[in-house]
Design an enzyme around this catalytic site. Structure first.
Site, PDB file in Angstrom:
ATOM      1  N   HIS A   1       0.835  -1.221   0.000  1.00  0.00           N
ATOM      2  CA  HIS A   1       0.000   0.000   0.000  1.00  0.00           C
ATOM      3  C   HIS A   1       0.863   1.262   0.000  1.00  0.00           C
ATOM      4  O   HIS A   1       0.450   2.299   0.547  1.00  0.00           O
ATOM      5  CB  HIS A   1      -0.945   0.034   1.203  1.00  0.00           C
ATOM      6  CG  HIS A   1      -1.700  -1.232   1.411  1.00  0.00           C
ATOM      7  ND1 HIS A   1      -2.922  -1.478   0.827  1.00  0.00           N
ATOM      8  CD2 HIS A   1      -1.384  -2.363   2.096  1.00  0.00           C
ATOM      9  CE1 HIS A   1      -3.333  -2.684   1.168  1.00  0.00           C
ATOM     10  NE2 HIS A   1      -2.411  -3.256   1.929  1.00  0.00           N
TER      11      HIS A   1
ATOM     12  N   LYS B   1      17.289  21.412 -10.923  1.00  0.00           N
ATOM     13  CA  LYS B   1      16.506  20.209 -11.182  1.00  0.00           C
ATOM     14  C   LYS B   1      17.303  19.111 -11.873  1.00  0.00           C
ATOM     15  O   LYS B   1      18.190  19.352 -12.673  1.00  0.00           O
ATOM     16  CB  LYS B   1      15.288  20.539 -12.071  1.00  0.00           C
ATOM     17  CG  LYS B   1      14.189  21.291 -11.365  1.00  0.00           C
ATOM     18  CD  LYS B   1      13.553  20.537 -10.209  1.00  0.00           C
ATOM     19  CE  LYS B   1      12.624  19.440 -10.656  1.00  0.00           C
ATOM     20  NZ  LYS B   1      11.450  19.968 -11.351  1.00  0.00           N
TER      21      LYS B   1
ATOM     22  N   GLU C   1      10.132   8.636 -16.796  1.00  0.00           N
ATOM     23  CA  GLU C   1       8.757   9.106 -17.019  1.00  0.00           C
ATOM     24  C   GLU C   1       8.272   8.714 -18.408  1.00  0.00           C
ATOM     25  O   GLU C   1       7.100   8.353 -18.594  1.00  0.00           O
ATOM     26  CB  GLU C   1       8.689  10.625 -16.857  1.00  0.00           C
ATOM     27  CG  GLU C   1       8.868  11.053 -15.412  1.00  0.00           C
ATOM     28  CD  GLU C   1       9.105  12.542 -15.272  1.00  0.00           C
ATOM     29  OE1 GLU C   1       8.456  13.160 -14.440  1.00  0.00           O
ATOM     30  OE2 GLU C   1       9.957  13.100 -15.992  1.00  0.00           O
TER      31      GLU C   1
END
Ligand code: ARG
Length: 468
Positions: free
Chosen positions: A166, A293, A300
Protein backbone atom coordinates in the site's frame (compact mmCIF):
# COMPACT_ATOMS: atom_id res chain seq x y z
CA UNK A 1 -7.37 16.57 -65.98
CA UNK A 2 -4.01 16.55 -64.26
CA UNK A 3 -1.20 14.61 -65.88
CA UNK A 4 -0.67 11.10 -64.49
CA UNK A 5 2.43 10.38 -62.50
CA UNK A 6 4.64 7.53 -63.77
CA UNK A 7 3.65 5.53 -60.67
CA UNK A 8 -0.02 6.07 -61.43
CA UNK A 9 0.51 4.76 -64.94
CA UNK A 10 2.39 1.75 -63.57
CA UNK A 11 -0.33 1.06 -61.05
CA UNK A 12 -2.98 1.23 -63.75
CA UNK A 13 -0.93 -1.21 -65.80
CA UNK A 14 -0.68 -3.58 -62.85
CA UNK A 15 -3.97 -3.33 -61.00
CA UNK A 16 -6.56 -1.20 -62.81
CA UNK A 17 -6.78 -2.57 -66.32
CA UNK A 18 -10.44 -3.46 -65.97
CA UNK A 19 -11.52 0.03 -64.91
CA UNK A 20 -12.56 2.80 -67.24
CA UNK A 21 -12.08 5.56 -64.71
CA UNK A 22 -9.01 6.66 -62.81
CA UNK A 23 -8.59 6.34 -59.08
CA UNK A 24 -9.25 9.62 -57.32
CA UNK A 25 -6.42 11.24 -55.46
CA UNK A 26 -8.27 10.66 -52.21
CA UNK A 27 -8.67 6.99 -53.12
CA UNK A 28 -4.92 6.72 -53.61
CA UNK A 29 -4.37 8.47 -50.33
CA UNK A 30 -6.63 6.22 -48.28
CA UNK A 31 -5.51 3.07 -50.10
CA UNK A 32 -1.76 3.57 -49.95
CA UNK A 33 0.31 1.99 -47.22
CA UNK A 34 3.74 2.65 -48.70
CA UNK A 35 4.65 5.27 -46.09
CA UNK A 36 4.26 2.61 -43.42
CA UNK A 37 5.13 -0.68 -45.12
CA UNK A 38 8.26 0.43 -47.01
CA UNK A 39 10.19 -0.84 -44.02
CA UNK A 40 9.14 -4.36 -45.07
CA UNK A 41 11.32 -4.08 -48.18
CA UNK A 42 13.99 -6.56 -47.02
CA UNK A 43 11.39 -9.12 -45.98
CA UNK A 44 9.50 -8.62 -49.26
CA UNK A 45 12.64 -9.22 -51.26
CA UNK A 46 13.63 -12.25 -49.18
CA UNK A 47 10.21 -13.85 -49.55
CA UNK A 48 10.14 -13.03 -53.27
CA UNK A 49 13.50 -14.73 -53.72
CA UNK A 50 12.36 -17.82 -51.83
CA UNK A 51 9.19 -17.91 -53.93
CA UNK A 52 11.17 -17.55 -57.16
CA UNK A 53 13.66 -20.31 -56.25
CA UNK A 54 10.78 -22.62 -55.43
CA UNK A 55 9.04 -21.86 -58.74
CA UNK A 56 12.27 -22.69 -60.58
CA UNK A 57 12.74 -25.93 -58.60
CA UNK A 58 9.15 -26.90 -59.43
CA UNK A 59 9.69 -26.08 -63.15
CA UNK A 60 7.05 -23.36 -63.03
CA UNK A 61 9.70 -20.79 -63.98
CA UNK A 62 12.74 -21.37 -66.17
CA UNK A 63 16.18 -21.20 -64.55
CA UNK A 64 17.08 -18.19 -66.69
CA UNK A 65 13.96 -16.29 -65.57
CA UNK A 66 14.83 -17.27 -62.00
CA UNK A 67 18.34 -15.86 -62.35
CA UNK A 68 17.09 -12.65 -63.90
CA UNK A 69 14.52 -12.21 -61.13
CA UNK A 70 17.00 -12.86 -58.35
CA UNK A 71 19.61 -10.45 -59.61
CA UNK A 72 16.87 -7.94 -60.39
CA UNK A 73 15.61 -8.21 -56.81
CA UNK A 74 19.15 -7.58 -55.56
CA UNK A 75 19.29 -4.46 -57.70
CA UNK A 76 15.93 -3.25 -56.33
CA UNK A 77 17.16 -3.89 -52.81
CA UNK A 78 20.34 -1.91 -53.46
CA UNK A 79 18.32 0.99 -54.87
CA UNK A 80 16.06 1.09 -51.83
CA UNK A 81 19.02 0.94 -49.46
CA UNK A 82 20.75 3.73 -51.36
CA UNK A 83 17.58 5.85 -50.98
CA UNK A 84 17.09 5.88 -54.75
CA UNK A 85 13.65 4.25 -54.92
CA UNK A 86 10.86 6.74 -55.60
CA UNK A 87 7.93 5.82 -53.45
CA UNK A 88 4.53 6.88 -54.75
CA UNK A 89 1.09 6.34 -53.19
CA UNK A 90 -0.34 5.44 -56.59
CA UNK A 91 1.64 2.19 -56.37
CA UNK A 92 -0.01 1.45 -53.04
CA UNK A 93 2.44 -0.65 -51.10
CA UNK A 94 5.93 -2.12 -50.89
CA UNK A 95 4.90 -5.25 -52.79
CA UNK A 96 3.79 -3.30 -55.86
CA UNK A 97 6.83 -1.03 -55.68
CA UNK A 98 9.24 -3.96 -55.68
CA UNK A 99 7.44 -5.80 -58.47
CA UNK A 100 7.01 -2.72 -60.63
CA UNK A 101 10.65 -1.68 -60.28
CA UNK A 102 11.81 -5.25 -60.89
CA UNK A 103 9.86 -5.39 -64.15
CA UNK A 104 11.21 -2.01 -65.16
CA UNK A 105 14.75 -3.28 -64.61
CA UNK A 106 14.55 -6.78 -66.09
CA UNK A 107 11.47 -6.73 -68.34
CA UNK A 108 9.49 -9.93 -69.12
CA UNK A 109 10.76 -12.24 -66.33
CA UNK A 110 9.71 -9.65 -63.75
CA UNK A 111 6.12 -10.15 -64.80
CA UNK A 112 6.34 -13.86 -63.99
CA UNK A 113 7.33 -13.48 -60.32
CA UNK A 114 3.75 -13.13 -59.12
CA UNK A 115 2.81 -16.59 -60.46
CA UNK A 116 1.16 -18.72 -57.74
CA UNK A 117 1.07 -16.02 -55.11
CA UNK A 118 -1.04 -13.03 -54.12
CA UNK A 119 -0.30 -9.93 -52.13
CA UNK A 120 -2.44 -11.53 -49.44
CA UNK A 121 -0.06 -14.40 -48.69
CA UNK A 122 2.88 -12.15 -49.54
CA UNK A 123 2.06 -9.51 -46.93
CA UNK A 124 1.21 -12.16 -44.32
CA UNK A 125 4.64 -13.71 -44.91
CA UNK A 126 6.60 -10.46 -44.97
CA UNK A 127 4.90 -9.20 -41.85
CA UNK A 128 5.55 -12.44 -39.97
CA UNK A 129 9.22 -12.19 -40.90
CA UNK A 130 9.33 -8.64 -39.57
CA UNK A 131 7.56 -9.47 -36.31
CA UNK A 132 9.84 -12.47 -35.82
CA UNK A 133 12.93 -10.28 -36.13
CA UNK A 134 11.42 -7.71 -33.80
CA UNK A 135 10.70 -10.38 -31.18
CA UNK A 136 14.28 -11.58 -31.44
CA UNK A 137 15.50 -7.99 -30.99
CA UNK A 138 13.28 -7.59 -27.94
CA UNK A 139 14.62 -10.78 -26.42
CA UNK A 140 18.15 -9.42 -26.84
CA UNK A 141 17.16 -6.12 -25.21
CA UNK A 142 15.54 -7.93 -22.28
CA UNK A 143 18.61 -10.11 -22.00
CA UNK A 144 20.68 -6.92 -21.59
CA UNK A 145 18.21 -5.65 -19.03
CA UNK A 146 18.40 -8.94 -17.16
CA UNK A 147 22.18 -8.68 -17.13
CA UNK A 148 22.23 -5.20 -15.54
CA UNK A 149 19.51 -6.07 -13.01
CA UNK A 150 21.28 -9.27 -11.94
CA UNK A 151 24.60 -7.45 -11.79
CA UNK A 152 23.20 -4.68 -9.59
CA UNK A 153 21.40 -7.21 -7.40
CA UNK A 154 24.74 -8.99 -6.89
CA UNK A 155 26.14 -5.78 -5.36
CA UNK A 156 23.21 -5.32 -2.98
CA UNK A 157 22.54 -8.64 -1.28
CA UNK A 158 23.20 -6.92 2.06
CA UNK A 159 21.61 -3.58 1.27
CA UNK A 160 18.51 -3.20 3.42
CA UNK A 161 15.61 -1.11 2.14
CA UNK A 162 12.01 -0.62 3.15
CA UNK A 163 9.64 -3.10 1.55
CA UNK A 164 6.23 -1.57 0.90
CA UNK A 165 2.63 -2.67 0.73
CA UNK A 166 0.00 0.00 0.00
CA UNK A 167 3.05 2.29 -0.51
CA UNK A 168 3.47 2.18 3.29
CA UNK A 169 6.64 0.80 4.89
CA UNK A 170 5.83 -2.86 5.56
CA UNK A 171 8.87 -5.01 6.29
CA UNK A 172 12.56 -4.57 5.54
CA UNK A 173 13.84 -6.38 2.43
CA UNK A 174 17.13 -6.35 0.61
CA UNK A 175 17.55 -4.23 -2.49
CA UNK A 176 18.80 -7.35 -4.29
CA UNK A 177 15.57 -9.16 -3.48
CA UNK A 178 13.55 -6.25 -4.78
CA UNK A 179 15.55 -6.17 -8.05
CA UNK A 180 15.16 -9.91 -8.42
CA UNK A 181 11.37 -9.44 -8.43
CA UNK A 182 11.82 -7.58 -11.72
CA UNK A 183 14.18 -10.28 -12.98
CA UNK A 184 11.26 -12.71 -12.52
CA UNK A 185 8.85 -10.40 -14.33
CA UNK A 186 11.14 -9.85 -17.31
CA UNK A 187 11.85 -13.59 -17.30
CA UNK A 188 8.15 -14.27 -17.84
CA UNK A 189 8.16 -11.64 -20.60
CA UNK A 190 10.98 -13.45 -22.31
CA UNK A 191 9.12 -16.74 -21.99
CA UNK A 192 6.10 -15.12 -23.59
CA UNK A 193 8.27 -13.78 -26.42
CA UNK A 194 9.56 -17.31 -26.98
CA UNK A 195 6.06 -18.79 -26.99
CA UNK A 196 4.76 -16.14 -29.38
CA UNK A 197 7.71 -16.71 -31.70
CA UNK A 198 7.13 -20.46 -31.77
CA UNK A 199 3.47 -20.04 -32.77
CA UNK A 200 4.32 -17.32 -35.31
CA UNK A 201 6.87 -19.46 -37.08
CA UNK A 202 4.68 -20.96 -39.81
CA UNK A 203 4.81 -19.78 -43.40
CA UNK A 204 1.64 -18.51 -45.13
CA UNK A 205 3.32 -18.21 -48.55
CA UNK A 206 1.50 -20.37 -51.09
CA UNK A 207 -1.96 -19.70 -49.67
CA UNK A 208 -2.21 -17.21 -52.55
CA UNK A 209 -5.34 -15.02 -52.47
CA UNK A 210 -7.21 -17.31 -50.05
CA UNK A 211 -7.82 -20.68 -51.69
CA UNK A 212 -4.36 -21.95 -52.56
CA UNK A 213 -3.12 -22.26 -56.14
CA UNK A 214 -3.44 -24.56 -59.13
CA UNK A 215 0.35 -24.51 -59.66
CA UNK A 216 2.44 -27.40 -58.37
CA UNK A 217 4.21 -25.43 -55.62
CA UNK A 218 6.39 -26.74 -52.80
CA UNK A 219 5.39 -24.91 -49.65
CA UNK A 220 7.85 -26.85 -47.48
CA UNK A 221 10.66 -25.44 -49.58
CA UNK A 222 9.66 -21.78 -49.21
CA UNK A 223 8.90 -22.27 -45.52
CA UNK A 224 12.32 -23.69 -44.77
CA UNK A 225 14.16 -21.17 -46.98
CA UNK A 226 12.63 -18.39 -44.87
CA UNK A 227 13.46 -20.07 -41.56
CA UNK A 228 9.89 -21.10 -40.76
CA UNK A 229 9.23 -24.42 -39.02
CA UNK A 230 6.49 -25.43 -41.45
CA UNK A 231 3.87 -24.02 -43.82
CA UNK A 232 0.56 -22.87 -42.34
CA UNK A 233 -2.21 -25.48 -42.58
CA UNK A 234 -5.22 -23.64 -43.98
CA UNK A 235 -5.06 -21.17 -46.86
CA UNK A 236 -8.03 -19.10 -45.67
CA UNK A 237 -6.61 -18.78 -42.17
CA UNK A 238 -3.17 -18.03 -43.63
CA UNK A 239 -4.24 -14.77 -45.24
CA UNK A 240 -6.70 -13.61 -42.61
CA UNK A 241 -4.82 -14.47 -39.43
CA UNK A 242 -3.02 -11.78 -37.49
CA UNK A 243 -2.72 -13.65 -34.19
CA UNK A 244 1.06 -13.44 -34.47
CA UNK A 245 0.86 -9.64 -34.39
CA UNK A 246 -1.76 -9.66 -31.63
CA UNK A 247 0.43 -11.95 -29.55
CA UNK A 248 3.48 -9.76 -30.11
CA UNK A 249 1.38 -6.77 -29.06
CA UNK A 250 0.04 -8.56 -25.96
CA UNK A 251 3.51 -9.64 -24.93
CA UNK A 252 4.66 -6.05 -25.49
CA UNK A 253 1.81 -4.58 -23.48
CA UNK A 254 2.57 -6.80 -20.49
CA UNK A 255 6.31 -6.16 -20.71
CA UNK A 256 5.67 -2.41 -20.99
CA UNK A 257 3.54 -2.57 -17.85
CA UNK A 258 6.46 -4.21 -16.03
CA UNK A 259 8.87 -1.56 -17.29
CA UNK A 260 6.47 1.15 -16.29
CA UNK A 261 6.17 -0.14 -12.71
CA UNK A 262 9.94 -0.09 -12.39
CA UNK A 263 10.02 3.35 -14.02
CA UNK A 264 7.49 4.65 -11.50
CA UNK A 265 9.65 3.42 -8.65
CA UNK A 266 12.74 5.05 -10.14
CA UNK A 267 10.84 8.33 -10.41
CA UNK A 268 9.75 8.14 -6.78
CA UNK A 269 12.95 6.82 -5.32
CA UNK A 270 15.15 9.34 -7.07
CA UNK A 271 13.00 12.22 -5.76
CA UNK A 272 14.55 14.12 -2.83
CA UNK A 273 11.76 12.87 -0.55
CA UNK A 274 13.01 9.29 -0.88
CA UNK A 275 16.55 9.95 -2.19
CA UNK A 276 17.32 6.24 -2.20
CA UNK A 277 18.75 6.20 -5.72
CA UNK A 278 20.29 8.65 -8.14
CA UNK A 279 19.79 8.22 -11.87
CA UNK A 280 22.92 8.50 -14.02
CA UNK A 281 23.58 11.87 -15.70
CA UNK A 282 23.29 10.15 -19.06
CA UNK A 283 19.64 9.39 -18.29
CA UNK A 284 18.63 12.59 -16.50
CA UNK A 285 17.57 15.96 -17.83
CA UNK A 286 17.70 19.52 -16.57
CA UNK A 287 14.90 22.05 -16.32
CA UNK A 288 14.75 25.15 -18.55
CA UNK A 289 13.87 27.35 -15.56
CA UNK A 290 14.99 25.62 -12.36
CA UNK A 291 18.76 25.17 -12.47
CA UNK A 292 18.81 22.75 -9.53
CA UNK A 293 16.51 20.21 -11.18
CA UNK A 294 17.54 16.71 -12.09
CA UNK A 295 14.56 15.24 -13.87
CA UNK A 296 13.95 11.54 -14.47
CA UNK A 297 12.53 12.11 -17.99
CA UNK A 298 13.62 8.75 -19.37
CA UNK A 299 11.82 6.91 -16.56
CA UNK A 300 8.76 9.11 -17.02
CA UNK A 301 8.76 8.42 -20.75
CA UNK A 302 9.05 4.67 -20.19
CA UNK A 303 6.01 5.01 -17.94
CA UNK A 304 4.22 7.31 -20.41
CA UNK A 305 4.91 5.32 -23.56
CA UNK A 306 3.29 2.30 -21.95
CA UNK A 307 -0.03 3.97 -22.75
CA UNK A 308 0.79 3.93 -26.45
CA UNK A 309 1.91 0.33 -26.33
CA UNK A 310 -1.31 -0.79 -24.65
CA UNK A 311 -3.26 1.37 -27.10
CA UNK A 312 -1.66 -0.45 -30.04
CA UNK A 313 -2.90 -3.79 -28.75
CA UNK A 314 -6.40 -2.38 -28.42
CA UNK A 315 -6.17 -0.85 -31.86
CA UNK A 316 -5.41 -4.13 -33.62
CA UNK A 317 -7.89 -6.10 -31.51
CA UNK A 318 -10.56 -3.63 -32.61
CA UNK A 319 -9.49 -3.89 -36.25
CA UNK A 320 -9.76 -7.67 -36.16
CA UNK A 321 -13.01 -7.84 -34.24
CA UNK A 322 -15.88 -9.03 -36.43
CA UNK A 323 -13.75 -9.14 -39.58
CA UNK A 324 -15.15 -11.77 -41.93
CA UNK A 325 -12.74 -14.21 -43.59
CA UNK A 326 -10.52 -14.07 -45.51
CA UNK A 327 -8.50 -10.96 -46.44
CA UNK A 328 -9.98 -7.48 -46.22
CA UNK A 329 -8.16 -4.18 -46.55
CA UNK A 330 -8.85 -3.49 -42.88
CA UNK A 331 -5.89 -5.78 -42.32
CA UNK A 332 -3.58 -3.18 -43.79
CA UNK A 333 -4.12 -1.27 -40.53
CA UNK A 334 -2.18 -4.00 -38.70
CA UNK A 335 1.28 -2.58 -39.32
CA UNK A 336 1.31 0.90 -37.83
CA UNK A 337 0.40 -0.16 -34.28
CA UNK A 338 2.66 -3.20 -34.47
CA UNK A 339 5.68 -1.31 -35.74
CA UNK A 340 5.11 1.46 -33.24
CA UNK A 341 4.60 -0.84 -30.29
CA UNK A 342 7.62 -3.04 -30.92
CA UNK A 343 9.88 -0.08 -31.74
CA UNK A 344 8.74 1.75 -28.64
CA UNK A 345 9.13 -1.22 -26.33
CA UNK A 346 12.64 -1.84 -27.63
CA UNK A 347 13.57 1.76 -26.91
CA UNK A 348 12.01 1.59 -23.44
CA UNK A 349 13.90 -1.63 -22.65
CA UNK A 350 17.16 -0.01 -23.75
CA UNK A 351 16.48 3.13 -21.73
CA UNK A 352 15.70 1.05 -18.65
CA UNK A 353 18.90 -0.96 -19.04
CA UNK A 354 20.79 2.35 -19.27
CA UNK A 355 19.15 3.72 -16.13
CA UNK A 356 19.66 0.55 -14.09
CA UNK A 357 23.20 0.09 -15.40
CA UNK A 358 24.24 3.54 -14.12
CA UNK A 359 22.09 3.70 -10.99
CA UNK A 360 23.75 5.06 -7.85
CA UNK A 361 22.33 3.56 -4.69
CA UNK A 362 22.38 5.36 -1.33
CA UNK A 363 22.64 2.41 1.04
CA UNK A 364 22.59 4.52 4.22
CA UNK A 365 19.46 6.34 3.14
CA UNK A 366 17.77 3.04 2.26
CA UNK A 367 18.67 1.64 5.68
CA UNK A 368 17.40 4.77 7.43
CA UNK A 369 14.05 4.56 5.65
CA UNK A 370 13.89 0.80 6.22
CA UNK A 371 13.92 1.41 9.97
CA UNK A 372 11.12 3.95 9.86
CA UNK A 373 7.47 3.06 10.34
CA UNK A 374 7.97 0.21 12.86
CA UNK A 375 8.89 -2.12 10.05
CA UNK A 376 10.05 -4.88 12.41
CA UNK A 377 6.70 -5.07 14.24
CA UNK A 378 5.92 -8.41 12.55
CA UNK A 379 9.28 -9.76 13.75
CA UNK A 380 8.26 -8.88 17.30
CA UNK A 381 4.90 -10.65 16.89
CA UNK A 382 6.66 -13.71 15.42
CA UNK A 383 9.05 -13.71 18.43
CA UNK A 384 6.09 -13.66 20.85
CA UNK A 385 4.65 -16.70 19.05
CA UNK A 386 7.94 -18.59 18.81
CA UNK A 387 9.49 -17.80 22.21
CA UNK A 388 6.55 -16.61 24.30
CA UNK A 389 4.17 -19.33 23.09
CA UNK A 390 1.38 -16.82 22.28
CA UNK A 391 -1.26 -17.40 19.63
CA UNK A 392 -0.45 -15.20 16.63
CA UNK A 393 -3.59 -13.04 17.04
CA UNK A 394 -2.77 -12.36 20.72
CA UNK A 395 0.82 -11.55 19.76
CA UNK A 396 -0.47 -9.19 17.05
CA UNK A 397 -2.62 -7.33 19.59
CA UNK A 398 0.25 -6.98 22.08
CA UNK A 399 2.55 -5.62 19.37
CA UNK A 400 -0.13 -3.16 18.27
CA UNK A 401 -0.15 -1.84 21.84
CA UNK A 402 3.66 -1.68 21.88
CA UNK A 403 3.66 0.26 18.58
CA UNK A 404 1.14 2.71 20.06
CA UNK A 405 3.39 3.17 23.06
CA UNK A 406 6.45 3.75 20.89
CA UNK A 407 4.51 6.27 18.81
CA UNK A 408 3.40 8.12 21.94
CA UNK A 409 7.00 8.28 23.05
CA UNK A 410 8.15 9.14 19.54
CA UNK A 411 10.76 6.39 19.59
CA UNK A 412 11.57 3.18 17.71
CA UNK A 413 10.38 -0.21 19.02
CA UNK A 414 13.89 -1.20 20.01
CA UNK A 415 14.23 1.99 22.06
CA UNK A 416 11.36 1.07 24.40
CA UNK A 417 12.65 0.15 27.87
CA UNK A 418 12.22 -3.54 28.65
CA UNK A 419 10.11 -2.86 31.76
CA UNK A 420 7.66 -0.76 29.78
CA UNK A 421 7.35 -3.57 27.23
CA UNK A 422 6.79 -6.11 29.97
CA UNK A 423 3.90 -4.04 31.35
CA UNK A 424 2.11 -4.70 28.06
CA UNK A 425 3.44 -8.19 27.37
CA UNK A 426 4.93 -9.93 30.43
CA UNK A 427 6.70 -12.70 28.48
CA UNK A 428 9.06 -10.25 26.74
CA UNK A 429 12.72 -10.73 27.69
CA UNK A 430 16.02 -9.06 26.78
CA UNK A 431 16.49 -11.41 23.82
CA UNK A 432 13.57 -9.78 21.97
CA UNK A 433 15.90 -6.93 20.98
CA UNK A 434 17.78 -9.29 18.71
CA UNK A 435 14.85 -9.68 16.32
CA UNK A 436 14.10 -5.97 16.25
CA UNK A 437 17.23 -5.11 14.24
CA UNK A 438 16.86 -4.68 10.48
CA UNK A 439 19.60 -7.18 9.67
CA UNK A 440 18.14 -9.88 11.90
CA UNK A 441 14.71 -9.24 10.49
CA UNK A 442 15.92 -9.67 6.91
CA UNK A 443 18.11 -12.70 7.72
CA UNK A 444 15.21 -14.42 9.48
CA UNK A 445 12.97 -14.45 6.38
CA UNK A 446 14.68 -17.50 4.94
CA UNK A 447 11.56 -19.30 3.72
CA UNK A 448 11.66 -20.35 0.08
CA UNK A 449 11.55 -17.24 -2.12
CA UNK A 450 12.13 -14.98 0.92
CA UNK A 451 14.39 -11.96 1.31
CA UNK A 452 17.10 -13.56 3.52
CA UNK A 453 20.59 -13.28 2.04
CA UNK A 454 20.95 -17.08 1.73
CA UNK A 455 17.83 -17.26 -0.41
CA UNK A 456 18.74 -14.24 -2.52
CA UNK A 457 22.20 -15.66 -3.25
CA UNK A 458 20.55 -18.87 -4.45
CA UNK A 459 18.10 -16.87 -6.57
CA UNK A 460 21.00 -14.99 -8.16
CA UNK A 461 22.76 -18.22 -9.11
CA UNK A 462 19.54 -19.64 -10.57
CA UNK A 463 18.79 -16.45 -12.53
CA UNK A 464 22.31 -16.30 -13.98
CA UNK A 465 22.03 -19.91 -15.13
CA UNK A 466 18.58 -19.39 -16.57
CA UNK A 467 18.77 -15.98 -18.20
CA UNK A 468 22.35 -14.97 -18.97
N1 ARG B 1 -0.85 -3.42 -48.56
C1 ARG B 1 -1.66 -4.57 -48.30
C2 ARG B 1 -1.65 -4.86 -46.78
O1 ARG B 1 -0.81 -4.40 -46.13
C3 ARG B 1 -1.17 -5.76 -49.03
C4 ARG B 1 -2.19 -6.76 -49.36
C5 ARG B 1 -3.14 -6.21 -50.36
N2 ARG B 1 -4.02 -7.18 -50.87
C6 ARG B 1 -5.08 -6.87 -51.57
N3 ARG B 1 -5.77 -7.82 -52.03
N4 ARG B 1 -5.38 -5.64 -51.81
O2 ARG B 1 -2.51 -5.54 -46.28
Amino acid sequence: MTAKSPAQKKSEGLLRRHFKGDASEVMNKINASIDVDQRLYAQDIASSKAHCQMLVAQCVLSPSDGEAIESGLDAVCAEIEAGKMKFDPALEDIHMHVEARLTELIGEPGKRLHTARSRNDQVATDFRLWVREALDGLDRAFNDLHAVLIDLAGDHVNTVMPGFTHSQPAQPVTFAHYLMAYVEMFGRDRDRIKDARARLNECPLGAAALAGTSFNIDREMTASALGFDRPTANSIDSVSDRDFALEALSVSAIAAVHLSRLAEELVLWSSPAFAMVRLPDAFSTGSSIMPQKRNPDAAELVRGKTGRIIGSLNSLLMTMKGLSLAYAKDLQEDKEPTFDSLDTLLLCGQAMAGMIGGLEVDKERMRLLAGAGYSTATDLADWLVRVGGLAFRDAYNSVAALVRLAKDRDCALEDLPLVEMQKIEPCVTESVFEVLSLDKSVASRASQGGTAQVRVREALIAAKARYL
